[in-house]
Design an enzyme around this catalytic site. Structure first.
Site, PDB file in Angstrom:
ATOM      1  CE1 TYR A   1      -3.592  -2.637   0.756  1.00 48.45           C
ATOM      2  CE2 TYR A   1      -2.439  -3.080   2.812  1.00 48.45           C
ATOM      3  CZ  TYR A   1      -3.419  -3.403   1.888  1.00 48.45           C
ATOM      4  OH  TYR A   1      -4.224  -4.490   2.104  1.00 48.45           O
TER       5      TYR A   1
ATOM      6  CG  ASP B   1     -10.937  -4.289   0.906  1.00 48.35           C
ATOM      7  OD1 ASP B   1     -11.327  -3.426   1.713  1.00 48.35           O
ATOM      8  OD2 ASP B   1      -9.892  -4.161   0.246  1.00 48.35           O
TER       9      ASP B   1
ATOM     10  CE1 TYR C   1      -6.767  -6.894   3.481  1.00 50.44           C
ATOM     11  CE2 TYR C   1      -8.507  -6.860   1.862  1.00 50.44           C
ATOM     12  CZ  TYR C   1      -7.459  -6.238   2.486  1.00 50.44           C
ATOM     13  OH  TYR C   1      -7.111  -4.968   2.115  1.00 50.44           O
TER      14      TYR C   1
ATOM     15  CD  GLU D   1      -3.107  -5.823   5.376  1.00 48.38           C
ATOM     16  OE1 GLU D   1      -2.309  -6.578   4.781  1.00 48.38           O
ATOM     17  OE2 GLU D   1      -3.981  -5.156   4.794  1.00 48.38           O
TER      18      GLU D   1
HETATM   19  C1  DGY Z   1      -6.638  -2.895  -1.213  1.00 49.27           C
HETATM   20  O1  DGY Z   1      -6.080  -2.492  -2.221  1.00 49.27           O
HETATM   21  O2  DGY Z   1      -6.581  -4.054  -0.818  1.00 49.27           O
HETATM   22  C2  DGY Z   1      -7.336  -1.962  -0.372  1.00 49.27           C
HETATM   23  O3  DGY Z   1      -7.925  -2.571   0.722  1.00 49.27           O
HETATM   24  C3  DGY Z   1      -8.368  -1.200  -1.137  1.00 49.27           C
HETATM   25  O4  DGY Z   1      -8.594  -0.090  -0.352  1.00 49.27           O
END
Ligand code: DGY
Length: 425
Positions: free
Chosen positions: A29, A163, A348, A392
């Site tokens: 990210y 997500d 996730y 994470e």
């Molecule tokens: C990702 O790219 O996985 C993010 O969670 C999107 O915001």
């Protein structure tokens, strides 16, 4: 031990600091994410108040004219992420995405303000942010609650921050995939694909982006035009809490008009949250606004609702539900019920533990006086760090680290938990 952990957490914040904003983690990210930034600012606030305010200022520098605060700000070019600015095409000088994220800014700003040692700076910086946050909240209720129900819908799973939650499966399943451009995912080159959303989900994530892009990112149209419209109790709880915190802050700063409007938004939202309560499951559930049906998925979204000032019996029931989850998973709070057939402890938001959600839930339950569960959530969060570092997210049964490593907001939450302990001692 706690001093060592705070030092390690500070090193992660420093490593991911890009001067006026922080990246969630290097590689996976590489830009500024909305709710990551606001929660990370709390970590900075303990040792550099000016830097904490700057994190939030930078985010709001990229607020859209209609009030929306985007979910990613693409400050610098980086090929390592998909979908980048060329996919979003929002036409901004500094590119951003065209969707938003959980509205934690109002809460974070109140917290920074209340704790600030530099009172003058806090007053100046909070006063400047106040109308911007109010404009964002107004945008939410105008554009994501066009019928005035008191609760907003997300129009893309990425807006929720959760997500690939099981909550979205049916609604996302109705999103078509015809016409999706060919693409190469980059996330699975940085993190274990078994920890990430599936390709089938990505196809639909990108279809939605293309659909909104074809509508010129016109927020007056997007809600009704989206086949994906879900009312998430966790997302709404964050917004409601932010409205209540903004009202408090506006009162302290003598901004009566903002205070009155924010208080009305919070009160209406709290009353409307009752429509999401499930007596059968002892928690709140999502509502699929596109199909008109409740979503029978016992995820953490319905537990995060306790971050808003919900009625005490509801908070009590959520505390009990979390305690019962603790009988199945040693590390609290799993993002999905481990006894559910679609639970996946490493993927996730389909099972793993996230420290930021633990922090928000613990904060809400502490206000409700549910101290025993709060202590358990914090203790297991810190055990995860000892065992697995600043990941994470984590498998709630084994504690294995998942997703990205050296994660900014995980580090910030550790600082929050430990400094809270030190202050309580
Ligand atoms: C990702 O790219 O996985 C993010 O969670 C999107 O915001």
């Amino acid at each position: 031990m706690s001093e060592t952990m705070i030092t390690a957490a500070r090193a992660i914040l420093a490593q991911n600091d890009r001067g006026t904003y922080t990246v969630p983690t290097k590689g996976l990210y590489p830009f500024q994410w909305n709710w990551d930034s606001c929660l990370s600012a709390l970590g900075f606030g303990h040792f550099d108040e000016a830097r904490a305010w700057t994190e939030i200022d930078t985010l709001f520098d990229h607020q859209w004219d209609d009030g929306m605060v985007p979910h990613i700000i693409f400050h610098k070019h980086d090929d390592g992420y998909f979908p980048g600015p060329d996919v979003w095409q929002t036409g901004r000088a500094v590119p951003t995405t065209g969707i938003t994220q959980p509205a934690v800014a109002g809460f974070a700003v109140r917290r920074l303000f209340e704790r600030a040692k530099d009172r003058d700076m806090a007053r100046t910086r909070a006063r400047a942010l106040l109308p911007k946050i109010a404009a964002w909240h107004d945008w939410f209720f105008r554009c994501r609650d066009p019928e005035g129900t008191g609760l907003v819908a997300i129009i893309h799973p990425w807006e929720s921050g959760r997500d690939n939650s099981v909550d979205w499966d049916a609604a996302l399943g109705r999103v078509p995939t015809e016409g999706v451009m060919p693409f190469v995912r980059r996330d699975t080159q940085h993190a274990n694909p078994a920890h990430r959303p599936t390709d089938a989900q990505y196809q639909r994530f990108i279809w939605l982006v293309q659909h909104f892009r074809d509508l010129g990112w016109d927020n007056a149209q997007l809600h009704d035009a989206s086949p994906f419209r879900v009312v998430d109790p966790g997302f709404n709880a964050i917004l409601i809490r932010a409205c209540a915190d903004l009202a408090w802050l506006a009162e302290v700063l003598g901004e009566e008009t903002i205070a009155r409007a924010a208080r009305a938004q919070a009160d209406k939202g709290i009353a409307a949250m009752e429509t999401l309560w499930s007596a059968e499951h002892g928690q709140y559930l999502c509502f699929d606004r596109a199909s008109g049906a409740s979503i029978q998925s016992r995820s953490i979204g319905g537990l995060l609702a306790t971050f808003a000032p919900i009625p005490q019996p509801r908070a009590r029931a959520i505390a009990q539900r979390i305690a019962s989850l603790g009988e199945q998973a040693p590390f609290l709070v799993p993002s999905h019920d481990p006894s559910a057939p679609d639970y996946d402890g490493k993927r996730y938001w389909r099972g793993p533990v996230w420290l930021i959600v633990n922090y928000l839930i613990a904060d809400g339950l502490a206000v409700a006086g549910e101290t025993a569960v709060v202590e358990r959530i914090i203790a297991t969060s810190l055990r995860l760090i000892e065992q697995s570092g600043f990941a994470e997210y984590y498998d709630p049964i084994t504690g294995e680290p998942c997703g990205g490593s050296s994660f900014t907001w995980t580090a910030a939450m550790v600082i929050e938990f430990l400094i809270r302990d030190r202050q309580a001692a």
